[in-house]
Design an enzyme around this catalytic site. Structure first.
Site, PDB file in Angstrom:
ATOM      1  N   LYS A  89     -56.561 -10.124 -93.692  1.00  0.00           N
ATOM      2  CA  LYS A  89     -57.567 -10.596 -92.733  1.00  0.00           C
ATOM      3  C   LYS A  89     -57.601  -9.696 -91.501  1.00  0.00           C
ATOM      4  O   LYS A  89     -56.570  -9.254 -91.003  1.00  0.00           O
ATOM      5  CB  LYS A  89     -57.228 -12.040 -92.348  1.00  0.00           C
ATOM      6  CG  LYS A  89     -58.282 -12.743 -91.514  1.00  0.00           C
ATOM      7  CD  LYS A  89     -57.893 -14.208 -91.311  1.00  0.00           C
ATOM      8  CE  LYS A  89     -58.921 -14.969 -90.489  1.00  0.00           C
ATOM      9  NZ  LYS A  89     -58.598 -16.407 -90.371  1.00  0.00           N
ATOM     10  N   SER A 171     -62.244 -19.365 -91.330  1.00  0.00           N
ATOM     11  CA  SER A 171     -62.657 -18.067 -90.866  1.00  0.00           C
ATOM     12  C   SER A 171     -62.211 -16.931 -91.778  1.00  0.00           C
ATOM     13  O   SER A 171     -62.609 -15.781 -91.592  1.00  0.00           O
ATOM     14  CB  SER A 171     -62.110 -17.836 -89.456  1.00  0.00           C
ATOM     15  OG  SER A 171     -60.685 -17.837 -89.450  1.00  0.00           O
ATOM     16  N   SER A 195     -59.008 -22.653 -91.854  1.00  0.00           N
ATOM     17  CA  SER A 195     -59.435 -21.301 -92.202  1.00  0.00           C
ATOM     18  C   SER A 195     -58.775 -20.702 -93.428  1.00  0.00           C
ATOM     19  O   SER A 195     -59.145 -19.607 -93.850  1.00  0.00           O
ATOM     20  CB  SER A 195     -59.220 -20.368 -91.002  1.00  0.00           C
ATOM     21  OG  SER A 195     -60.089 -20.712 -89.952  1.00  0.00           O
TER      22      SER A 195
END
Length: 524
Positions: A89, A171, A195
């Site tokens: 990420k 996210s 997330s």
């Protein structure tokens, strides 16, 4: 530019490739890590322009793979994930790459200022040590502020690999799409408020949110680094998630809160401790108003009934609404205007951000938090129109914003955590539960464009309490959206959750491979 492999690459079927398949293929000489990495980079080149999962490619990936092949050829002992291509990420610091948080003001290519870390975050360093080949970094929404999509990222929106018209989850949208579309074997994600579990469920994947403090989150751009943030894997199968947890869990000197995990990991590791047969006789608590007074949609109820029948057929014992009358559902204080989202514990973001910026070292362009705030002031994330405007409603936030050098007291958050944990532990003990099993979402996925967000069942409660959760594919809605279950367990119960999930996964095989199209026209 990424170098071409030194020898002609064989045709490698990358779709749904697991760690086991990759390791066996390399061990048998079917392909090398270099060839496998080149194949994944070719697949990224084909599909990423549409799905926009990966925002930075790692030019060192091929060389890293070659070095792993050399170690293998010399007969050196190799770690469990040696030569496995992965993604991480964007919010996780990685040497040589900016950490942008999806925000154009923190991306020089979009007119902003780059944050360039001097060192890898501990989780990235641990994945390297485990032998992984990092293909690149994945897309996120601005400051990871939504659990539904990445539409506002400077890099543009990420699309759902199952159906481009549906929310991809956030996210960790980019990580989920990269894994779902087989652009990597697996990926690292991070959760403050859904997330990991939201994007994993939105794309029919396994997503593990660990116990708070089991995995270090230093060097990860924070939303609530001191209180809620956790790093975990998104994968296509349970065993791969367990292997990642083996690599990233454990005490880290840079992150003192991880001392809590000492003695709370299985001695042989999570992957070696998988016992799928424990689902027979396991006692599992069901979703009900005692947990949260939000009803499931009619179609979700149908799938949940089918899920319960599957679990019963596997020998599990189901307990209806074990939190009934406990007061558990009354603890939450949802932020007005948000769908049952309790933000307590996020008051510390200015303090955590200051510490994060300091750790960047020479790559930190800001002498103080005030300098940082001034540089991004044209899009104040905490202002009335900002992505984190709701933060102003939290009792200790303004004080922390005024003095980011001092952590806020957060008495409301701490009291909520203690109460959640007390009631949770009492219910688990009273009903002799091994875990809870819920639909991860209360309704099918909404469309990617529009005001609606993902309607989950478990986010604020377990994020505040610090409890672990694991999502597993459990079917599909009539319209094609994935239906995932989520297992929630007591603190440090990851080994049990992984075993329960592995038993269900191996018995049902619900995950279906999405059919991708370079031009965005999909069918399943």
């Amino acid at each position: 530019m990424t170098k071409e492999p030194s020898i002609e690459a064989p045709v490698i079927d990358l779709v749904e490739m697991t760690v086991e398949r990759a390791v066996n293929g390399m061990a048998a000489g079917e392909f090398t890590s270099e060839q496998l990495t080149a194949a994944f980079l070719d697949r990224i080149k084909l599909f990423n322009p549409l799905y926009n999962a990966i925002i930075f490619l790692n030019p060192q990936a091929m060389e890293d793979a070659r070095q792993m092949d050399e170690k293998r050829s010399r007969g050196e002992p190799l770690p469990a994930l040696a030569g496995i291509p992965i993604v991480v990420k964007d919010t996780m610091d990685m040497i040589g790459f900016p950490t942008t948080g999806g925000w154009r003001l923190l991306h020089s290519g979009s007119g902003g200022i780059d944050l360039m870390p001097d060192t890898d975050s501990p989780v990235v360093a641990r994945m390297r040590k485990a032998g992984c080949i990092i293909l690149g970094k994945t897309n996120v929404p601005v400051l990871s502020a939504t659990g539904s999509h990445a539409n506002d990222s400077w890099a543009g929106p990420t699309l759902n690999a199952v159906d481009t018209m549906l929310l991809p989850g956030g996210s960790s949208a980019g990580t989920a799409t990269a894994v779902a579309a087989s652009m990597a074997v697996l990926g690292l994600a991070e959760e403050t408020g859904g997330s990991i579990q939201n994007p994993a469920s939105a794309q029919g994947l396994v997503g593990l949110k660990p116990t708070f403090g089991l995995v270090p989150n230093t060097g990860v751009m924070p939303l609530a680094g001191s209180t809620r943030d956790v790093v975990g894997p998104i994968a296509r199968c349970v065993r791969d998630a367990a292997l990642v947890l083996d690599a990233i869990a454990g005490y880290c000197t840079e992150d003192p809160k991880t001392v809590a995990g000492i003695g709370n990991r299985p001695a042989d590791g999570y992957a070696a401790s998988l016992k799928p047969d424990i689902i027979k006789g396991a006692r599992l608590g069901l979703y009900g108003p005692g947990w949260r007074r939000r009803e499931l949609s009619a179609e979700t109820e149908i799938h949940y009934d089918r899920l319960q029948a599957e679990l019963t057929s596997l020998g599990a014992v189901l307990v209806k609404d074990p939190f009934a009358g406990s007061g558990f559902a009354d603890i939450g204080q949802p932020v007005p205007g948000l769908d049952h989202y309790d933000a307590r514990g996020m008051e510390c973001v200015p303090y955590d951000m200051m510490n994060y910026l300091r750790r960047l070292g020479s790559g930190n362009p800001f002498a103080s938090y005030a300098d940082f705030a001034a540089a991004v002031g044209s899009e104040d994330p905490f202002g009335p129109d900002g992505v984190l405007s709701f933060m102003a409603q939290l009792p200790d936030f303004v004080a922390c914003l005024n003095d980011p050098s001092t952590p806020p007291a957060m008495e409301d958050f701490l009291a909520a955590r203690e109460r959640y944990l007390a009631i949770f532990s009492a219910a688990m003990h009273a009903h002799r539960l091994d875990a809870l099993v819920f639909p991860q979402m209360r309704a099918p996925l909404p469309p990617r464009e529009g005001p609606e967000t993902i309607h989950e069942t478990t986010v604020c409660e377990i994020n505040i309490a610090g409890l672990p959760a694991l999502t597993v594919p459990a079917g599909y809605y009539e319209g094609g959206a994935p239906f995932n279950l989520v297992l929630v367990g007591s603190l440090w119960s990851e080994a049990r959750l992984l075993s329960l999930a592995a038993g269900y996964e191996q018995a049902t095989h619900h995950r279906a491979t999405p059919t991708l199209d370079v031009y965005g026209e999909q069918s399943r």
